[in-house]
Design an enzyme around this catalytic site. Structure first.
Site, PDB file in Angstrom:
ATOM      1  N   GLY A   1       8.630  -2.748   1.401  1.00 58.46           N
ATOM      2  CA  GLY A   1       7.342  -2.483   0.771  1.00 58.46           C
ATOM      3  C   GLY A   1       6.929  -3.637  -0.122  1.00 58.46           C
ATOM      4  O   GLY A   1       7.342  -4.786   0.099  1.00 58.46           O
ATOM      5  N   SER A   2       6.145  -3.337  -1.125  1.00 61.59           N
ATOM      6  CA  SER A   2       5.553  -4.404  -1.940  1.00 61.59           C
ATOM      7  C   SER A   2       6.542  -4.902  -3.000  1.00 61.59           C
ATOM      8  O   SER A   2       7.413  -4.160  -3.452  1.00 61.59           O
ATOM      9  CB  SER A   2       4.280  -3.882  -2.597  1.00 61.59           C
ATOM     10  OG  SER A   2       4.575  -2.702  -3.311  1.00 61.59           O
TER      11      SER A   2
ATOM     12  N   GLU B   1      13.141  -5.506   1.328  1.00 67.18           N
ATOM     13  CA  GLU B   1      12.357  -6.335   2.257  1.00 67.18           C
ATOM     14  C   GLU B   1      10.920  -6.297   1.750  1.00 67.18           C
ATOM     15  O   GLU B   1      10.228  -5.295   1.918  1.00 67.18           O
ATOM     16  CB  GLU B   1      12.446  -5.770   3.683  1.00 67.18           C
ATOM     17  CG  GLU B   1      13.857  -5.706   4.250  1.00 67.18           C
ATOM     18  CD  GLU B   1      14.485  -7.073   4.491  1.00 67.18           C
ATOM     19  OE1 GLU B   1      13.762  -8.075   4.491  1.00 67.18           O
ATOM     20  OE2 GLU B   1      15.713  -7.117   4.654  1.00 67.18           O
ATOM     21  N   LEU B   2      10.467  -7.386   1.134  1.00 74.62           N
ATOM     22  CA  LEU B   2       9.193  -7.350   0.414  1.00 74.62           C
ATOM     23  C   LEU B   2       8.145  -8.255   1.069  1.00 74.62           C
ATOM     24  O   LEU B   2       8.256  -8.588   2.234  1.00 74.62           O
ATOM     25  CB  LEU B   2       9.456  -7.696  -1.054  1.00 74.62           C
ATOM     26  CG  LEU B   2      10.622  -6.910  -1.697  1.00 74.62           C
ATOM     27  CD1 LEU B   2      10.900  -7.376  -3.110  1.00 74.62           C
ATOM     28  CD2 LEU B   2      10.377  -5.409  -1.664  1.00 74.62           C
TER      29      LEU B   2
ATOM     30  N   CYS C   1       4.062  -8.274   6.910  1.00 72.17           N
ATOM     31  CA  CYS C   1       4.618  -9.069   5.811  1.00 72.17           C
ATOM     32  C   CYS C   1       4.714 -10.544   6.192  1.00 72.17           C
ATOM     33  O   CYS C   1       4.749 -11.396   5.322  1.00 72.17           O
ATOM     34  CB  CYS C   1       5.969  -8.508   5.409  1.00 72.17           C
ATOM     35  SG  CYS C   1       6.987  -8.165   6.823  1.00 72.17           S
TER      36      CYS C   1
ATOM     37  N   GLU D   1      -0.397 -12.211  -1.849  1.00 65.26           N
ATOM     38  CA  GLU D   1      -0.286 -11.697  -0.477  1.00 65.26           C
ATOM     39  C   GLU D   1      -1.595 -10.987  -0.138  1.00 65.26           C
ATOM     40  O   GLU D   1      -1.924  -9.961  -0.733  1.00 65.26           O
ATOM     41  CB  GLU D   1       0.891 -10.723  -0.384  1.00 65.26           C
ATOM     42  CG  GLU D   1       1.084 -10.179   1.019  1.00 65.26           C
ATOM     43  CD  GLU D   1       2.210  -9.154   1.104  1.00 65.26           C
ATOM     44  OE1 GLU D   1       2.455  -8.432   0.129  1.00 65.26           O
ATOM     45  OE2 GLU D   1       2.829  -9.085   2.186  1.00 65.26           O
TER      46      GLU D   1
HETATM   47  P1  NAD Z   1       4.357   0.080  -1.155  1.00 62.98           P
HETATM   48  O1  NAD Z   1       5.336  -0.731  -1.947  1.00 62.98           O
HETATM   49  O2  NAD Z   1       3.115   0.514  -1.800  1.00 62.98           O
HETATM   50  O3  NAD Z   1       5.059   1.412  -0.596  1.00 62.98           O
HETATM   51  C1  NAD Z   1       6.233   1.373   0.181  1.00 62.98           C
HETATM   52  C2  NAD Z   1       6.996   2.664  -0.007  1.00 62.98           C
HETATM   53  O4  NAD Z   1       7.439   2.752  -1.362  1.00 62.98           O
HETATM   54  C3  NAD Z   1       6.170   3.930   0.264  1.00 62.98           C
HETATM   55  O5  NAD Z   1       6.975   4.872   0.933  1.00 62.98           O
HETATM   56  C4  NAD Z   1       5.847   4.401  -1.154  1.00 62.98           C
HETATM   57  O6  NAD Z   1       5.612   5.780  -1.241  1.00 62.98           O
HETATM   58  C5  NAD Z   1       7.122   4.019  -1.886  1.00 62.98           C
HETATM   59  N1  NAD Z   1       6.986   3.918  -3.342  1.00 62.98           N
HETATM   60  C6  NAD Z   1       5.886   3.526  -4.047  1.00 62.98           C
HETATM   61  N2  NAD Z   1       6.138   3.598  -5.379  1.00 62.98           N
HETATM   62  C7  NAD Z   1       7.424   4.038  -5.507  1.00 62.98           C
HETATM   63  C8  NAD Z   1       8.253   4.322  -6.619  1.00 62.98           C
HETATM   64  N3  NAD Z   1       7.826   4.163  -7.877  1.00 62.98           N
HETATM   65  N4  NAD Z   1       9.506   4.754  -6.392  1.00 62.98           N
HETATM   66  C9  NAD Z   1       9.974   4.911  -5.136  1.00 62.98           C
HETATM   67  N5  NAD Z   1       9.226   4.683  -4.038  1.00 62.98           N
HETATM   68  C10 NAD Z   1       7.967   4.234  -4.213  1.00 62.98           C
HETATM   69  O7  NAD Z   1       4.076  -0.780   0.161  1.00 62.98           O
HETATM   70  P2  NAD Z   1       3.039  -0.505   1.345  1.00 62.98           P
HETATM   71  O8  NAD Z   1       1.670  -0.686   0.817  1.00 62.98           O
HETATM   72  O9  NAD Z   1       3.387   0.746   2.071  1.00 62.98           O
HETATM   73  O10 NAD Z   1       3.418  -1.717   2.313  1.00 62.98           O
HETATM   74  C11 NAD Z   1       2.917  -2.998   2.143  1.00 62.98           C
HETATM   75  C12 NAD Z   1       3.928  -3.945   1.541  1.00 62.98           C
HETATM   76  O11 NAD Z   1       5.141  -3.903   2.285  1.00 62.98           O
HETATM   77  C13 NAD Z   1       3.468  -5.381   1.599  1.00 62.98           C
HETATM   78  O12 NAD Z   1       3.781  -6.030   0.389  1.00 62.98           O
HETATM   79  C14 NAD Z   1       4.289  -5.969   2.744  1.00 62.98           C
HETATM   80  O13 NAD Z   1       4.471  -7.343   2.697  1.00 62.98           O
HETATM   81  C15 NAD Z   1       5.567  -5.240   2.575  1.00 62.98           C
HETATM   82  N6  NAD Z   1       6.323  -5.259   3.828  1.00 62.98           N
HETATM   83  C16 NAD Z   1       7.470  -6.004   3.901  1.00 62.98           C
HETATM   84  C17 NAD Z   1       8.183  -6.076   5.092  1.00 62.98           C
HETATM   85  C18 NAD Z   1       9.463  -6.842   5.200  1.00 62.98           C
HETATM   86  O14 NAD Z   1      10.245  -6.574   6.121  1.00 62.98           O
HETATM   87  N7  NAD Z   1       9.738  -7.790   4.334  1.00 62.98           N
HETATM   88  C19 NAD Z   1       7.724  -5.389   6.205  1.00 62.98           C
HETATM   89  C20 NAD Z   1       6.541  -4.644   6.096  1.00 62.98           C
HETATM   90  C21 NAD Z   1       5.870  -4.577   4.898  1.00 62.98           C
END
Ligand code: NAD
Length: 480
Positions: free
Chosen positions: A234-235, A254-255, A289, A383
């Protein structure tokens, strides 16, 4: 349950200890193109999360699947997924707004990830350790790899099938149990995966799905210290929070990335480079990502490259994700599309020029190519996670390397050159988890190690490497 149009809306529960449990408290999943409600999802309470972790821990301690059983369950899962490919792809067309050809491609990749995970289940091994030190005579030492225990898997919206498989597949292959919290915008496909794994023979207790929002359900998971490891995609902001909230427990993060791609004047095929930079900047509506974002092009070929890129961009078909001719569909929400549009406007206000795109209709942002950007603009230094690429000229390759490295992020980078020495220099000088030569930063094979440096995260995915992350290396010493 009836939706606004009088039709029945599917309701998905939480999957705990082999049972689907529907709660009173639900939240909607919308079709990202039409805005229609397509399902309601049960929100997991703290108590639900507690029950899921209790069952996962009990299962870990009391039941074991042999490597061959794990292999067979994962292979059978791959088989069922391939039989249900079209249905699964259509779910992502609805809940992600992913265009159908990308959705099918993601299912195909998920199948490969499942197969690779299954194969890893059969080759988890330690190593012999020679104890060549005084006082160690007559001792035999070796390591074994043991599963870590309960794994908390938290996944993002953009590749909700393959990235979930990248966590659940290796976790099960390594002999762990899993509590999965999928992204709240795209939870249906994860529920389907759990359903399929059960059908494939995964016994109750090995996989649980708890649905809900990050700051509630996700937070409940983080607070439960019976979870031995978190695997998160995620982010960077949420990744940082997870790392600080989990103390000395294991984490794989993985961010994000603002991927640079360098096109040198000796690029072997400029047409191909332009086509790849544009199409991989816009596929999945730029929400990958490793999407192409910053394109550094040598000044000798800059004008011709921009011309070629604009031509490719203009040929891209934007619209309904269910139409097999569509290349770019909606972003995950209108809010996100507006945010990206604001970033474009801000860049233009400070002197950038829109070569094509820049327009928005609801959640659909038209593929946008910018020139005349500067390093401080958000479209460059953050990003963008939208179908927006910026093309930037350079005179000296050292400047291109410096600009590429000028980021807090470091997942993957691309370089187009016919010069072998330069390619090898890039391998050492570009500060990224992956350096891709004569293809774009977006290249990923699911079997390769994948993960970033700097704020792009820690730890690696790719089944072989994920299994390493998800097992402990235990030393065994025997006195003979
Ligand atoms: P996000 O970080 O908003 O959410 C990802 C997950 O985290 C969701 O399930 C969300 O509910 C959970 N989450 C959010 N706040 C939380 C907290 N306080 N505690 C626990 N869990 C929490 O990301 P997104 O918008 O779903 O995805 C986009 C991001 O993911 C982008 O930054 C992208 O680059 C990254 N990404 C990285 C990869 C990689 O492999 N490096 C792959 C795909 C996406």
């Amino acid at each position: 349950m009836q939706n606004g149009t009088g039709q029945k809306t599917a309701v998905y529960g939480n999957y705990i200890d082999g049972n689907w449990q529907v709660t009173e408290d639900t939240f909607p999943v919308l079709n990202k193109y039409t805005g229609e409600e397509i399902a309601r999802i049960s929100k997991a309470s703290k108590e639900d999360v507690n029950r899921a972790v209790t069952s996962a821990l009990h299962t870990f301690k009391s039941k074991k699947l042999s490597p061959v059983q794990r292999y067979e369950i994962l292979m059978r899962t791959a088989q069922i997924v391939s039989e249900r490919k079209e249905e699964l792809a259509m779910i992502m067309v609805g809940e992600v707004g992913k265009v159908i050809k990308d959705a099918r491609a993601e299912i195909d990749r998920g199948i490969q990830t499942l197969i690779a995970s299954a194969e890893e289940a059969k080759r988890i091994a330690g190593e012999g350790v020679p104890l060549g030190q005084p006082g160690c005579d007559n001792k035999l030492a070796f390591t074994v790899r043991v599963p870590v225990g309960v794994i908390g898997a938290i996944t993002p919206f953009n590749f909700p099938f393959n990235l979930t498989v990248h966590k659940v597949g290796p976790a099960i292959a390594a002999g762990n149990t899993v509590v999965l919290k999928p992204a709240e915008m795209t939870p249906i496909i994860a529920c389907k995966l759990a359903e399929i794994m059960e059908e494939a023979g995964l016994p109750a207790g090995f996989l649980h799905v708890v649905n809900g929002f990050g700051q509630e359900t996700g937070q409940y998971l983080l607070e439960d210290d019976r979870i031995a490891m978190f695997t998160f995609t995620g982010s960077p902001g949420v990744g940082r929070h997870i790392k600080s909230a989990t103390g000395i427990r294991r984490v794989t993060l993985e961010l994000g990335n603002n991927s640079p791609n360098i096109v040198h004047h000796d690029a072997p095929d400029l047409d191909k480079a332009a086509e790849l930079c544009v199409t991989r900047g816009f596929s999945n509506a730029g929400q990958a990502c490793i999407s192409v974002q910053r394109v550094y092009v040598h000044r000798d070929v800059f004008d011709v490259f921009v011309e070629k890129a604009a031509k490719v961009a203009q040929s891209i078909k934007v619209g309904d994700p269910a139409d097999s001719a569509t290349d770019v569909g909606p972003m995950i929400s209108e809010k996100e599309a507006k945010r990206a549009e604001e970033w474009i406007k801000e860049a233009v206000h400070h002197g950038a020029k829109v070569v094509c795109g820049g327009k928005r209709e609801g959640a659909v942002l038209y593929p946008t190519v910018l020139v005349g950007v500067t390093a401080e603009m958000k479209v460059v230094c953050q990003e963008v996670f939208a179908p927006v690429i910026s093309i930037i000229p350079f005179d000296d390759i050292d400047d291109a390397f410096r600009m590429a490295n000028d980021s807090r992020l470091g997942l993957q980078a691309g370089l187009f050159t016919a010069n072998l020495q330069l390619a090898l220099r890039a391998v050492h000088e570009l500060e990224f988890g992956g350096v891709i030569i004569n293809d774009v930063s977006t290249f990923r094979a699911d079997v390769m190690p994948y993960g970033g440096v700097k704020d792009s995260g820690i730890g690696k995915e790719g089944p072989r490497w994920a299994v390493e992350e998800m097992t402990e290396e235990r030393i065994v010493v025997m006195s003979l």
